[in-house]
Motif scaffolding. Structure first.
Motif, short mmCIF file in Angstrom:
data_model
loop_
_atom_site.label_atom_id
_atom_site.label_comp_id
_atom_site.label_asym_id
_atom_site.label_seq_id
_atom_site.Cartn_x
_atom_site.Cartn_y
_atom_site.Cartn_z
N THR A 289 0.83 -1.20 0.00
CA THR A 289 0.00 0.00 0.00
C THR A 289 0.86 1.26 0.00
O THR A 289 0.51 2.26 -0.64
N ASP A 290 2.00 1.22 0.72
CA ASP A 290 2.93 2.36 0.69
C ASP A 290 3.52 2.53 -0.71
O ASP A 290 3.66 3.65 -1.21
N LEU A 291 3.87 1.39 -1.33
CA LEU A 291 4.42 1.43 -2.68
C LEU A 291 3.40 2.00 -3.66
O LEU A 291 3.74 2.81 -4.53
N TRP A 292 2.14 1.59 -3.53
CA TRP A 292 1.12 2.05 -4.46
C TRP A 292 0.86 3.55 -4.31
O TRP A 292 0.54 4.23 -5.28
N ALA A 293 1.01 4.06 -3.08
CA ALA A 293 0.87 5.51 -2.90
C ALA A 293 1.97 6.26 -3.63
O ALA A 293 1.73 7.27 -4.29
N LEU A 294 3.21 5.74 -3.56
CA LEU A 294 4.31 6.34 -4.32
C LEU A 294 4.08 6.20 -5.81
O LEU A 294 4.40 7.11 -6.60
N ALA A 295 3.53 5.05 -6.23
CA ALA A 295 3.29 4.81 -7.65
C ALA A 295 2.28 5.80 -8.21
O ALA A 295 2.45 6.30 -9.33
N MET A 296 1.25 6.11 -7.46
CA MET A 296 0.26 7.04 -7.96
C MET A 296 0.82 8.46 -8.05
O MET A 296 0.42 9.24 -8.92
N LYS A 297 1.76 8.80 -7.16
CA LYS A 297 2.43 10.09 -7.28
C LYS A 297 3.27 10.13 -8.56
O LYS A 297 3.30 11.15 -9.27
N GLY A 325 5.81 -2.32 -9.66
CA GLY A 325 4.60 -1.79 -9.06
C GLY A 325 3.88 -2.74 -8.13
O GLY A 325 2.98 -2.34 -7.40
N HIS A 326 4.23 -4.05 -8.18
CA HIS A 326 3.56 -5.06 -7.36
C HIS A 326 2.04 -5.04 -7.55
O HIS A 326 1.29 -5.40 -6.66
N ASN A 327 1.62 -4.61 -8.71
CA ASN A 327 0.22 -4.66 -9.14
C ASN A 327 0.25 -4.40 -10.64
O ASN A 327 0.78 -3.39 -11.09
N ALA A 328 -0.32 -5.32 -11.41
CA ALA A 328 -0.20 -5.22 -12.87
C ALA A 328 -0.81 -3.93 -13.41
O ALA A 328 -0.24 -3.29 -14.31
N PHE A 329 -1.92 -3.51 -12.86
CA PHE A 329 -2.64 -2.36 -13.41
C PHE A 329 -1.99 -1.05 -12.99
O PHE A 329 -1.88 -0.11 -13.78
N ILE A 330 -1.50 -0.99 -11.74
CA ILE A 330 -0.75 0.19 -11.31
C ILE A 330 0.56 0.27 -12.07
O ILE A 330 1.00 1.36 -12.46
#
Length: 436
Positions: A289-297, A325-330
């Motif tokens: 979840t921390d990684l995804w927050a950085l990814a969206m930035k 991204g540890h998530n294909a769509f992100i």
């Protein structure tokens, strides 16, 4: 029971495209994932190439050269389908985005490998038959089974994060879980073919034994995303491959297995899910979840065209120590922007739509249902790993194999319709000999 009885040959082999239709996709997968050494992520994004990397590039190049030697370099003359166009559009745009990637060496190499992968899939789609893909599936199961034996016989050194998790060679347990999940679905897909046993290459007892070994290995990897994806894939496979009867089977078996698991194995299930981690780590999905927050930035800085192919492998290393991204769509959003993510989503939706249409045909239902199960596995597993939206890995290669397999099934469906129409018209020809 003799060995010959375990592996029956009930009919002469059907005409096929040849060994390349299943050998080349398997070679791409093995070259991408099977390593005899381990490297840190920052070494790969830095563009350094060792002997293993050069071997991987060489295998991809050899595959492209073989196809050029055998089929030439001419442009296709047939009108392409929407599914193949979507596959080429995704690969083409992702490769183009390597031009503005912050890691150009990595991006260019991955772009070349991606284009070669879709080229191999296109050749399989336009020249192979379902029998070729059946051989590919069984060869894949055999390779994964041999890999499990290697992992059990000779465990390689592991990191502190993977010390208690099963794998083989230097294949990460997450990637091993993908191999095992696909192999489990393929094994079940052929085991349940009661009405078309001619599709099996092995005896049912062999499939049952293989299924037990692969399932145990999948649990031993402790890869929660792959395990959940496999469970969802099995539900989709059983619901579609056997038609309405399969949906009843899923309902009855699902209720029985859920009740048995809750009563007898609740402690082991909880231990598998928690994997000895704290509540804080579980809440953050191992810092995802921390990684995804950085990814969206990072996505917000280049929302239309993305940061470029391979960018997500290195953008987050300094801040959080994780690559990808540890998530294909992100991952698709960060690397390829809204344009690339839209093309990627269009490819997945088109593939699902084509497979659902094929599943309505009773003659093609079992293959189409199995492919739908694998696609569902990828979509579920893609929530926690980025492989489906990246390049040069088992998930990416199998995505294009699904495209190629669907195209061979469509062609088989047209052949069956032509045969049916011809047999229906035959009595009319006999009644009117003057038209002969």
């Amino acid at each position: 029971m003799t060995v010959k009885g375990l592996f029956p040959r009930r009919r002469p082999p059907a005409p096929t495209a040849g060994w390349w239709a299943y050998a080349l996709p398997l070679a791409l997968m093995l070259a991408s994932d099977y390593k005899l050494r381990s490297r840190e992520v920052d070494q790969s994004v830095g563009g350094s190439a060792d002997l293993t990397v050069l071997l991987e590039i060489g295998i991809y190049g050899a595959a492209a050269l073989y196809l050029a030697y055998r089929f030439g370099l001419r442009l296709p003359t047939r009108r392409t389908t929407g599914l193949l166009f979507a596959a080429w559009a995704w690969a083409g745009y992702a490769a183009l985005s390597s031009l503005w990637s912050p890691y150009k060496s990595l991006g260019v190499v991955r772009a070349g490998e991606l284009l070669i992968t879709v080229l191999v899939a296109h050749m399989v789609a336009t020249r192979a038959r379902p029998e070729d893909l059946r051989r590919l599936a069984h060869a894949f199961i055999a390779i994964v089974l041999a890999s499990v034996a290697i992992g059990a016989a000779h465990p390689f050194p592991r990191t502190s994060h993977t010390e208690s998790r099963f794998n083989w060679l230097y294949v990460h347990p997450v990637i091993a879980g993908v191999y095992l999940g696909i192999a489990v679905l393929l094994t079940v897909g052929y085991l349940i073919r009661w009405t078309t046993p001619r599709d099996r290459l092995w005896h049912p007892i062999v499939y049952v034994g293989v299924l037990g070994l692969l399932s145990a290995a999948l649990i031993a990897t402790q890869t929660r995303g792959a395990a959940l994806g496999c469970a969802i894939g099995l539900v989709v496979l059983l619901s579609t491959a056997r038609g309405p009867r399969g949906r009843i089977d899923v309902l009855v078996l699902g209720a029985a297995v859920s009740a048995l698991g809750a009563l007898a194995f609740s402690d082991k299930i909880l231990a598998f899910v928690s994997r000895g981690e704290t509540a804080e780590k579980l809440a953050s999905l191992n810092s995802r979840t921390d990684l995804w927050a950085l990814a969206m930035k990072a996505y917000a800085e280049s929302p239309i065209f993305g940061r470029g192919l391979g960018a997500s492998r290195g953008l987050f290393l300094e801040d959080i120590g994780l690559g990808g991204g540890h998530n294909a769509f992100i991952n698709a959003l960060v690397d390829n922007g809204a344009v690339g993510a839209g093309i990627f989503a269009a490819l997945l939706l088109t593939l699902a739509f084509v497979l659902l249409l094929l599943a309505r045909d009773r003659a093609l239902r079992q293959d189409a249902g199995m492919l739908l199960g694998i696609l569902a596995f990828f979509l579920a597993d893609g929530m926690t790993t980025e492989g489906l939206a990246t390049q040069a890995n088992v998930s990416a290669v199998w995505l294009f194999i699904l495209v190629a397999w669907a195209e061979t099934l469509r062609r088989r469906g047209r052949e069956l319709q032509a045969l049916s129409a011809g047999s229906a018209a035959a009595p009319q020809v006999e009644r009117h000999p003057q038209h002969a």
